[in-house]
Scaffold this motif. Structure first.
Motif, PDB file in Angstrom:
ATOM      1  N   ALA A 597      81.277-149.529 -69.702  1.00 38.19           N
ATOM      2  CA  ALA A 597      80.830-149.840 -71.063  1.00 38.19           C
ATOM      3  C   ALA A 597      81.750-149.205 -72.101  1.00 38.19           C
ATOM      4  N   LEU A 598      82.198-147.986 -71.857  1.00 39.22           N
ATOM      5  CA  LEU A 598      83.114-147.330 -72.787  1.00 39.22           C
ATOM      6  C   LEU A 598      84.496-147.980 -72.767  1.00 39.22           C
ATOM      7  N   LEU A 599      84.968-148.348 -71.591  1.00 42.77           N
ATOM      8  CA  LEU A 599      86.275-148.995 -71.483  1.00 42.77           C
ATOM      9  C   LEU A 599      86.330-150.297 -72.265  1.00 42.77           C
ATOM     10  N   THR A 602      83.564-152.266 -78.197  1.00 43.79           N
ATOM     11  CA  THR A 602      84.240-152.922 -79.323  1.00 43.79           C
ATOM     12  C   THR A 602      83.915-152.261 -80.662  1.00 43.79           C
ATOM     13  N   ASP A 603      83.257-151.106 -80.647  1.00 46.36           N
ATOM     14  CA  ASP A 603      82.953-150.443 -81.909  1.00 46.36           C
ATOM     15  C   ASP A 603      84.194-149.713 -82.421  1.00 46.36           C
ATOM     16  N   ASN A 609      89.269-151.412 -80.733  1.00 46.39           N
ATOM     17  CA  ASN A 609      89.452-151.255 -82.175  1.00 46.39           C
ATOM     18  C   ASN A 609      90.925-151.090 -82.536  1.00 46.39           C
ATOM     19  N   MET A 610      91.713-150.491 -81.642  1.00 48.42           N
ATOM     20  CA  MET A 610      93.148-150.382 -81.892  1.00 48.42           C
ATOM     21  C   MET A 610      93.773-151.767 -82.016  1.00 48.42           C
ATOM     22  N   ILE A 611      93.352-152.676 -81.154  1.00 50.94           N
ATOM     23  CA  ILE A 611      93.852-154.052 -81.195  1.00 50.94           C
ATOM     24  C   ILE A 611      93.364-154.744 -82.461  1.00 50.94           C
ATOM     25  N   ALA A 621      94.658-141.861 -82.967  1.00 51.04           N
ATOM     26  CA  ALA A 621      93.221-141.626 -83.134  1.00 51.04           C
ATOM     27  C   ALA A 621      92.505-142.968 -83.064  1.00 51.04           C
ATOM     28  N   TRP A 622      91.180-142.909 -82.965  1.00 45.52           N
ATOM     29  CA  TRP A 622      90.419-144.158 -82.854  1.00 45.52           C
ATOM     30  C   TRP A 622      90.611-145.048 -84.080  1.00 45.52           C
TER      31      TRP A 622
END
Length: 751
Positions: A597-599, A602-603, A609-611, A621-622
């Motif tokens: 789920a973490l991998l 989409t939050d 989020n980088m994409i 950073a995130w």
């Protein structure tokens, strides 16, 4: 029946003999695969077709720097029982330098040259033949050439020169405002080359070069953070000419602690887009390309795809990041500083192994970092982790052997109290200690300090301060995170000492690991809740204290459910750096559902989020709001590459150089996935189909290795089928376990 039996036996003998005659492939000298190629302005030339004199003027090439290099090869199939290596000064196979003779051994990685040491500035050739498990002899391999450096050491890590590849832009819609936009699809560290035609010597064009576009599709001249942009006027000459756009050095990433670009390559910039402004209609841009600078990287060495499109995009993001950020030949922290840091190196190293069968960059980075220490306490300890993973993946312990006294110092034992726990805040960092770990003042810090995670403080919204990425960690003199890393470093140091034959040291480190584990649990485990405290004298339990302890096996088994529940409650309350250890902790504890789920989240605090923000490499950073000066090219954010290979697909070496491999996929709800991974022993292929009532696994193991295979259980009883036949498999928790699987191709079905 007799004739049929004789004919079948004849066919079997012919097939077996034909198989045995396949010679070894993928010959490596000191782990370098491409020793017979010369890099010159992005062109590759074969060394075997050149004389020693001509090589001297050919350009940059990989040099062997050790008097006694090691030799490795891939066994095409089955198992090797013996080998013979020959080294010569000619291609004729005269073995005038060394002939090992037939050596009864399964070893196909790291055979060190015997006989007399090599001479400097010479071209040598080597070849190998093997005997298989049926004692059948192969032919000799094709000779592999290599060249020695002008100065040789007893052992020194070799390395490739940087390479230059030419990238063509994607086709873009025509513009009418005398602007041309060139999109190269993904950002890399590179240079701009263009062909332009001008009517006079007074004409110029304006170039906008950067990593991101504005909403109206122009190169963003004011990007957030340290996302890159350059505005360059290019003076043209009359007629048609080719131009190499020069980037000026940046003071932030060309300082005394930074890795500088070599003169033969010149300065680079990370960019995806080039926008050209044409002041007058008579100027034309005939061609514009990007020269991407990287270390040697084989795009075909690995491949992953699955039934989850987000997971596939994250894999592609991370794999591209690892390739693109090799541009200095060392693991650096991104473009803002270009400084090697131990924490970056560890994650880069693991993800590099997951995406390419290349091992010298990790060794070169470790050699550098040991003598150029950075300031965080935990990162000093990570030198030993880097050294262990280097040996485990490459099978070459000579780097650890050469650095052994310095690696011992990186354990920080002088900072320990009687129970074995260490602290940087109790006045024990004297000058002798700092010299032992090669520490000098870094960023104004005269001593090393605990970090836990980074950034430790950030800015949220309109200048509002926030706690950064440490999840409110309460710093005390004796901290759980620091001592978790200390414990793990002791574990790996004991293994290295044992492999090096240092029995007394190995026994000492083993005893110390048990002492530190006892002290850790007595000091940091809160007995009622079972959670891990941040430090001695506080009851605060951060995500970091709990995930590090779980990742390194410090949480008592009866407290694991409480620790896992607490970890789940905190979400992704760590940085992209910390996520490496969070994901390791979850998969090590069998918490595969939450890990997946973490991998694939989409939050905002996710790799996706980088994409979404537009980056084509993993970010520091995130999101920029968590670190306002962040890079868009920070490979410590590429942890999913190694997590997908090591944990989700479950492929990990159990012994050096993948001689024994663990295959332990943890798919949870992932329906389908395929992995190809190149190791020093050859290509490993793994795929699965995962349904509610059946798990289907296909595996191809390269030659000269064996595997322990774990298959997810579908029911308490269940059945295991191998290649169409029902077999007995041992029960191992939520898995069926099959021991000692030899090289070959297999198909298992679990119902």
């Amino acid at each position: 029946m007799t004739k049929l039996f004789v004919w079948g036996l004849f066919v079997l003998i012919v097939q077996t003999t034909a198989l045995s005659q396949t010679p070894p492939t993928a010959l490596r000298t000191d782990l370098l695969l491409h020793t017979d190629r010369v890099w010159q302005q992005g062109l590759l030339t074969n060394l075997t077709l050149m004389t020693a004199h001509s090589v001297r003027f050919a350009g940059q090439y990989a040099l062997i720097r050790s008097e006694r290099p090691s030799f490795s090869w891939v066994v095409p199939s089955g198992s090797q029982t013996a080998y013979q290596v020959q080294v010569s000064t000619t291609q004729t196979g005269s073995a005038d330098v060394w002939d090992s003779g037939q050596v009864r051994s399964r070893q196909s990685v790291g055979i060190v040259l015997g006989g007399n040491p090599l001479g400097p500035s010479r071209v040598y050739y080597w070849r190998v033949k093997i005997w298989n498990e049926h004692n059948l002899e192969s032919s000799y391999s094709t000779p592999r050439a290599f060249r020695t450096a002008s100065r040789l050491a007893p052992y020194e890590t070799p390395y490739y020169p940087l390479t230059r590849t030419v990238d063509q832009p994607r086709p873009q819609p025509a513009t009418t405002d005398r602007r041309r936009l060139y999109d190269f699809g993904k950002a890399t560290f590179g240079q701009v080359r263009l062909m332009a035609t001008a009517a006079t010597d007074q004409d110029s064009v304006l170039l906008h070069i950067g990593e991101v576009l504005t909403p109206d599709r122009h190169v963003d001249s004011r990007p957030r953070g340290t996302v890159r942009y350059r505005r360059i006027w290019l003076r043209l000459q009359k007629g048609t000419h080719e131009y190499a756009v020069q980037f000026l050095s940046d003071k932030r990433n060309t300082g005394p602690k930074a890795i500088h670009m070599p003169d033969y390559m010149g300065e680079v910039l990370p960019f995806r887009y080039v926008e050209v402004e044409l002041p007058i209609p008579s100027i034309s841009i005939d061609q514009l390309v990007r020269h991407t600078i990287t270390y040697s990287f084989d795009e075909n060495a690995s491949a992953f795809t699955s039934s989850d499109s987000i997971l596939n995009q994250i894999w592609d993001l991370c794999k591209h990041t690892i390739r693109a950020t090799t541009f200095t030949g060392y693991y650096v922290d991104g473009d803002r500083e270009r400084i090697p840091y131990e924490a970056d190196a560890l994650i880069n190293q693991l993800s590099h192994y997951a995406t390419d069968a290349e091992f010298t960059m990790a060794k070169r980075s470790l050699n550098y970092l040991v003598f150029h220490a950075t300031w965080p306490t935990e990162w000093s300890l990570q030198n030993i982790l880097v050294a262990w993973y280097d040996y485990l993946n490459s099978g070459d312990i000579r780097t650890a052997q050469a650095l052994y006294p310095d690696l011992k110092a990186k354990l920080l034992l002088p900072l320990a109290r009687a129970d074995g726990l260490i602290s940087t805040r109790t006045g024990l960092q004297n000058e002798a200690f700092r010299q032992s770990i090669h520490y000098d003042t870094f960023d104004g810090r005269s001593t090393i300090q605990d970090i836990v995670d980074w950034p430790q403080q950030g800015v949220l919204g309109l200048g509002k301060k926030e706690a950064g990425e440490t999840d409110g960690f309460v710093f005390r003199d004796y901290n759980a995170v620091v001592n978790a890393f200390h414990y793990q470093a002791l574990v790996h140091m004991a293994k290295l000492a044992s492999e090096l034959g240092k029995k007394e040291d190995a026994a000492f480190f083993l005893a110390r690991t048990e002492q530190v584990k006892r002290a850790f649990r007595q000091t940091f485990v809160e007995p009622r809740s079972g959670l891990i405290r941040d430090g001695e004298g506080t009851d605060h339990s951060s995500l970091h204290a709990n995930m590090m302890a779980l990742a390194f096996g410090l949480v008592p088994e009866n407290h694991q459910p409480a620790v896992l529940k607490h970890i789940r409650s905190r979400g992704m309350a760590c940085s992209v750096y910390g996520s490496q250890f969070l994901m390791d902790a979850l998969y090590n504890a069998g918490e595969r559902a939450y890990a997946l789920a973490l991998l694939t989240a989409t939050d905002e605090r996710s790799w996706y989020n980088m994409i979404r923000t537009g980056s084509t490499m993993t970010t520091e950073a995130w999101d920029t709001r968590y670190k306002p000066n962040q890079d868009w090219n920070h490979a410590w954010g590429a942890a999913p590459a190694n997590i997908i290979v090591r944990k989700l697909m479950g492929v990990e070496p159990l012994s050096p150089a993948y001689e024994q491999i663990q295959i332990k996929p943890q798919p949870d709800t992932l329906k389908q996935a395929e992995l190809q991974l190149t190791t020093l022993r050859g290509l490993l292929a793994l795929s699965f189909q995962n349904e509610s009532d059946q798990f289907d696994l296909r595996l191809t193991l390269p030659g000269n290795c064996r595997a322990v295979v774990y298959l997810p259980r579908k029911s308490a009883k269940g059945e295991v089928w191998q290649d169409g036949k029902r077999i007995k498999a041992a029960s191992a928790g939520n898995f069926w376990k099959i021991d000692d699987v030899p090289a070959g191709s297999y198909h298992w079905v679990v119902r």
